[in-house]
Design a protein around this motif. Sequence first.
Motif, PDB file in Angstrom:
ATOM      1  N   TRP A 141       0.824  -1.199   0.000  1.00 50.05           N
ATOM      2  CA  TRP A 141       0.000   0.000   0.000  1.00 50.05           C
ATOM      3  C   TRP A 141       0.864   1.259   0.000  1.00 50.05           C
ATOM      4  O   TRP A 141       1.984   1.277   0.503  1.00 50.05           O
ATOM      5  CB  TRP A 141      -0.930   0.001   1.209  1.00 50.05           C
ATOM      6  N   GLU A 142       0.286   2.312  -0.581  1.00 53.87           N
ATOM      7  CA  GLU A 142       0.947   3.615  -0.585  1.00 53.87           C
ATOM      8  C   GLU A 142       0.145   4.670   0.165  1.00 53.87           C
ATOM      9  O   GLU A 142       0.716   5.609   0.705  1.00 53.87           O
ATOM     10  CB  GLU A 142       1.194   4.077  -2.022  1.00 53.87           C
ATOM     11  N   GLN A 143      -1.186   4.499   0.188  1.00 52.15           N
ATOM     12  CA  GLN A 143      -2.033   5.471   0.873  1.00 52.15           C
ATOM     13  C   GLN A 143      -3.056   4.740   1.732  1.00 52.15           C
ATOM     14  O   GLN A 143      -3.597   3.721   1.313  1.00 52.15           O
ATOM     15  CB  GLN A 143      -2.777   6.363  -0.125  1.00 52.15           C
ATOM     16  N   VAL A 145      -4.959   2.534  -1.105  1.00 53.71           N
ATOM     17  CA  VAL A 145      -4.457   2.604  -2.483  1.00 53.71           C
ATOM     18  C   VAL A 145      -3.086   1.947  -2.515  1.00 53.71           C
ATOM     19  O   VAL A 145      -2.216   2.259  -1.697  1.00 53.71           O
ATOM     20  CB  VAL A 145      -4.355   4.052  -2.989  1.00 53.71           C
ATOM     21  N   THR A 146      -2.874   1.019  -3.453  1.00 54.06           N
ATOM     22  CA  THR A 146      -1.613   0.279  -3.540  1.00 54.06           C
ATOM     23  C   THR A 146      -0.658   0.926  -4.544  1.00 54.06           C
ATOM     24  O   THR A 146      -1.039   1.831  -5.301  1.00 54.06           O
ATOM     25  CB  THR A 146      -1.865  -1.180  -3.954  1.00 54.06           C
ATOM     26  N   SER A 147       0.558   0.407  -4.571  1.00 51.04           N
ATOM     27  CA  SER A 147       1.560   0.903  -5.516  1.00 51.04           C
ATOM     28  C   SER A 147       1.150   0.625  -6.955  1.00 51.04           C
ATOM     29  O   SER A 147       1.593   1.297  -7.879  1.00 51.04           O
ATOM     30  CB  SER A 147       2.923   0.269  -5.219  1.00 51.04           C
ATOM     31  N   GLU A 203      -1.815   1.056  -7.938  1.00 49.81           N
ATOM     32  CA  GLU A 203      -2.993   1.918  -8.089  1.00 49.81           C
ATOM     33  C   GLU A 203      -4.303   1.154  -7.970  1.00 49.81           C
ATOM     34  O   GLU A 203      -5.340   1.588  -8.476  1.00 49.81           O
ATOM     35  CB  GLU A 203      -2.941   2.709  -9.403  1.00 49.81           C
ATOM     36  N   GLU A 204      -4.258   0.010  -7.315  1.00 53.04           N
ATOM     37  CA  GLU A 204      -5.496  -0.679  -6.962  1.00 53.04           C
ATOM     38  C   GLU A 204      -6.101  -0.009  -5.735  1.00 53.04           C
ATOM     39  O   GLU A 204      -5.374   0.514  -4.880  1.00 53.04           O
ATOM     40  CB  GLU A 204      -5.229  -2.154  -6.663  1.00 53.04           C
ATOM     41  N   LYS A 205      -7.430  -0.045  -5.642  1.00 54.01           N
ATOM     42  CA  LYS A 205      -8.120   0.604  -4.529  1.00 54.01           C
ATOM     43  C   LYS A 205      -8.975  -0.415  -3.781  1.00 54.01           C
ATOM     44  O   LYS A 205      -9.611  -1.277  -4.402  1.00 54.01           O
ATOM     45  CB  LYS A 205      -9.000   1.750  -5.033  1.00 54.01           C
TER      46      LYS A 205
END
Length: 344
Positions: free
Chosen positions: A35-37, A52-54, A56-58
């Motif tokens: 994850w990034e966010q 939100v993953t690296s 760009e999956e949510k």
Amino acid sequence: MKDFFSYDIGEPRNSVLVRARHVALTAIQRYGLEWEQIQFIQWSDAITYKIVTSAEEKFLLRIHPNRWSREEIASELELLQALNQLQDLHVPEGVKGSDASFIQQIQTEEGYQHPYVTLMRWVEGEHLNKDITESMAYQMGVMTGKLHHALAQFKPSAELTRPSWGADRFQEEFLTLEPYYPRFLTSEAWRRYQDAAEKVVSTLVRMPRSRANYGMIHGDLHIGNIIIHNDQPQPIDFGRCGYGHYLYDVASTLLGLHVPQRISFIEGYEHVRPLKKGDLQDVECFFIMNLISNYCHHAPNESEIVNLIGEQPYAQAYIREYLRGASFLFERVEPVSIDECKSS
């Protein structure tokens, strides 16, 4: 052991959210996400986060309240899987963790119950704003009719465990309101709420059940749980799904609409599922049931009290009409004056 979170325990909100964030971060590791966010969404029934993953999956991460059992949560996920396979409604769907389980139980601070956590694939869309057109209300009615058509086809497993939103559950909910009603109601207004609740229960007890009018429902289909994607409404947040009358869902949505929108919604619904004589009168019963149930849910939360007080001119007006036996669903109901609210 204390509940992991509850408005009743009087713990400062920030303390609850600090503890919840630690649980969310631990749970993310169980699902193997890079994850990034992580973004807090809300604390309502569940505490929810957007992940939100690296790549760009949510995802939507939910920390469930302790009153929901593992079996009940698993049953909700079973329903969502089935709905995604049955027809074109795009609804949230669970994600398995590294251990192949959809549900993770996360350890937390000593003295608190360990909450269950689930991860859902994010459903894209925008929440409805206050300017809902009659055309959009019509499409919302069509969507609700299609949802009920799909739910009527659902074949639950023998293990499925979900609540029933009927007279018994409503009476249980109403009992929880009594300690909190002085926050936003006078004694006289509370007596009217009691009379309305009694009338709702007596109506529900007599209401017939059949495969045509009763089955698995969304259970919380207010306009906040409907999003718009590519100009089409879609339902989200099935956390209160259970057994009940399909008209319960209809009333839940109508509660947030004005009269012209309500008319369009019913027209859209009937395009898919025609109503019978007397159904609209039952919708009014469920309308009042939903209205009171909302206050049962929000009254323990002190931050909601200003809103509850502000809603009383209309809430008490609807209850007044309901007790009079007057039809109000498609009629403009004049709000009770502030002075009447204080003295009623």
